[in-house]
Structure formats: C-alpha cells, structure tokens
Enzyme design. Structure first.
Site, PDB file in Angstrom:
ATOM      1  N   HIS A  47       8.465  60.306 -60.239  1.00 36.06           N
ATOM      2  CA  HIS A  47       8.883  61.654 -59.854  1.00 36.06           C
ATOM      3  C   HIS A  47       9.023  62.562 -61.077  1.00 36.06           C
ATOM      4  O   HIS A  47       8.852  63.768 -60.973  1.00 36.06           O
ATOM      5  CB  HIS A  47      10.225  61.568 -59.098  1.00 36.06           C
ATOM      6  CG  HIS A  47      10.645  62.850 -58.451  1.00 36.06           C
ATOM      7  ND1 HIS A  47       9.959  63.418 -57.406  1.00 36.06           N
ATOM      8  CD2 HIS A  47      11.701  63.679 -58.693  1.00 36.06           C
ATOM      9  CE1 HIS A  47      10.571  64.535 -57.019  1.00 36.06           C
ATOM     10  NE2 HIS A  47      11.619  64.717 -57.789  1.00 36.06           N
ATOM     11  N   SER A  75       9.251  69.152 -56.684  1.00 31.64           N
ATOM     12  CA  SER A  75      10.321  68.543 -55.899  1.00 31.64           C
ATOM     13  C   SER A  75      10.809  69.558 -54.853  1.00 31.64           C
ATOM     14  O   SER A  75      10.039  69.938 -53.972  1.00 31.64           O
ATOM     15  CB  SER A  75      11.449  68.078 -56.829  1.00 31.64           C
ATOM     16  OG  SER A  75      12.301  67.181 -56.171  1.00 31.64           O
TER      17      SER A  75
END
Length: 242
Positions: A215, A102
């Site tokens: 994610h 991320s």
C-alpha cells in the site's frame, strides 16, 4: 489549501491544474516537502492540495464530519477550492486533472463519477467498493462498521451508496489506475472491479499493476517501482493536458 506554481510563473498565462487529494480521510497535508507535487510542478502544472472536511488538524467535529458521508461533503470542499483557483484567472479550465491515493483514490473515483470537470485522472491504491472492501482489507470490517454502523449483509444499500463503483457508468474521464498486488489495506480487487467495468463500457482506462509492492509504494516501495509509478502518472497527464 495550498497552491504550488511552476518556476517563472506568469499570471497572465493559462496553466493546466492538478488537484492532489490525500488519503485517510483522517490525515492532513501541511508545509512539508512532497516529491510528487514538486515533480508535477516541474512539468509545468499548477498543483492544488487541501484539507477538506474529514482531515485532522482542525478539531474532532471537522475530522468526523464525513463519517457515513464519504464523498458527499468532502467533495464539495475540494470542488469549491478548485473553483476559487479558477477564479484567479491563470488556470486553463480545459486542462484540469485530479489524482490521489488510498482515500484520495476513493475521492478521485468519486469525483470523476459525479463531475464532468476533469480532462484526465489518476487513481492510486484506491477504494471503489466499500462492501467488498469489508471482507478483503486488513481493516475493512472495522472501517466499514465504524463509518456506516452496519455490515454489508445488513445494510448493503448504505455501502453501495458510498461506493464509487455504483456511479461507474458516469465515468467518462480518461482514468489511469495504479495498484500494488501486495496491498493489504486496499486490496487490488478494488481496482480490478473498476478497471473491468470501464473496459466493459469501452472507456479510456489504463491499469498499471506493481508486483510485490504494498500500500505504501509511493513512499516506501522499491525505488525502481517508485520511479516507474511517477513515469506513468506524468506520461498519462502529458497525453491529455497538452
């Protein structure tokens, strides 16, 4: 920051080092168990992880220090930490690796685009282009406006200055790119841009896509996919950190 050392560590020997970078940037590492770092240490690597400027836990001023300056201040903190460990004398400077997910993926991209220090890198669920993230992420518009106080069509220069894709020509570090196809936070197009650019320039790059994962693959994904992800990271590092 923290340093994790392999079992039977001998300070007279030279070890490869893996730098792990957290997401956020407004999150933090602590003393809790993290399986990925334990796995890397079990491969014989020293692992370094830290809370550079932008992390939480040190007050508002510290966590807000990278607003409008992603990569510019926090990268200095990470690299300074790396150099301090190298000074200890037990790190092989020719076998340095960096990885993160991320925002940690953003920072991995940024570091290999600004420093020729690492032998190998792995970027996970990354950000490469802040301008396209504005329109493709589930929080892109909010994050972009809050961080840069403008929009891509009104301040494109600001967005691109803070985008690792702008510095892609500088990336010569072998790069493993990992991304989930159902990632709504950092859309897979972020990795597709980076991969395409590096392949176009015939750089050493590998792109691993995970179908149906989000994610949070590394922590909450399908167990089989989580294992496969770790296998790719360890095999990629082993290829270059021998």
């Amino acid at each position: 920051g923290w340093i994790m050392k392999p079992q039977d560590f001998d300070p007279a020997k030279k070890y490869p080092l893996v730098v792990e970078i957290h997401g956020g940037p407004n999150t933090q590492y602590g003393y809790g168990f993290f399986h990925e770092m334990q796995l890397l240490v079990a491969q014989g690597y020293v692992v370094f992880y830290s809370n550079p400027r932008g992390s939480i836990g040190y007050g508002y001023k510290f966590s807000n220090a990278v607003r409008g300056a992603w990569g510019e201040k926090d990268s200095i903190d990470i690299m300074n930490g790396l150099e301090e460990i190298v000074k200890q004398g037990y790190i092989d400077e020719q076998r340095l690796a960096v990885t993160g997910g991320s925002y940690g993926g953003f920072m991995t991209n940024w570091l290999v685009g600004h420093y020729d220090r690492f032998k190998v890198a792995a970027t996970d669920r990354c950000v490469s282009n802040m301008a396209s993230m504005f329109g493709s992420s589930d929080i892109g518009w909010d994050l972009g406006e809050d961080n840069l106080e403008t929009t891509p069509w009104e301040g494109l220069d600001k967005y691109m200055h803070m985008s690792p894709i702008t510095y892609v020509k500088n990336i010569t570090t072998p790069l493993l790119i990992i991304h989930s196809e159902q990632d709504l936070r950092c859309s897979i197009e972020q990795s597709e841009q980076l991969f395409t650019a590096l392949k176009w320039m015939r750089r050493d790059v590998k792109f691993v896509r995970f179908e149906g994962q989000s994610h949070g693959l590394s922590r909450g994904g399908h167990p089989r996919s989580r294992l496969e992800r770790l296998r790719h990271i360890t095999s990629w590092f082993a290829k270059y950190l021998v």
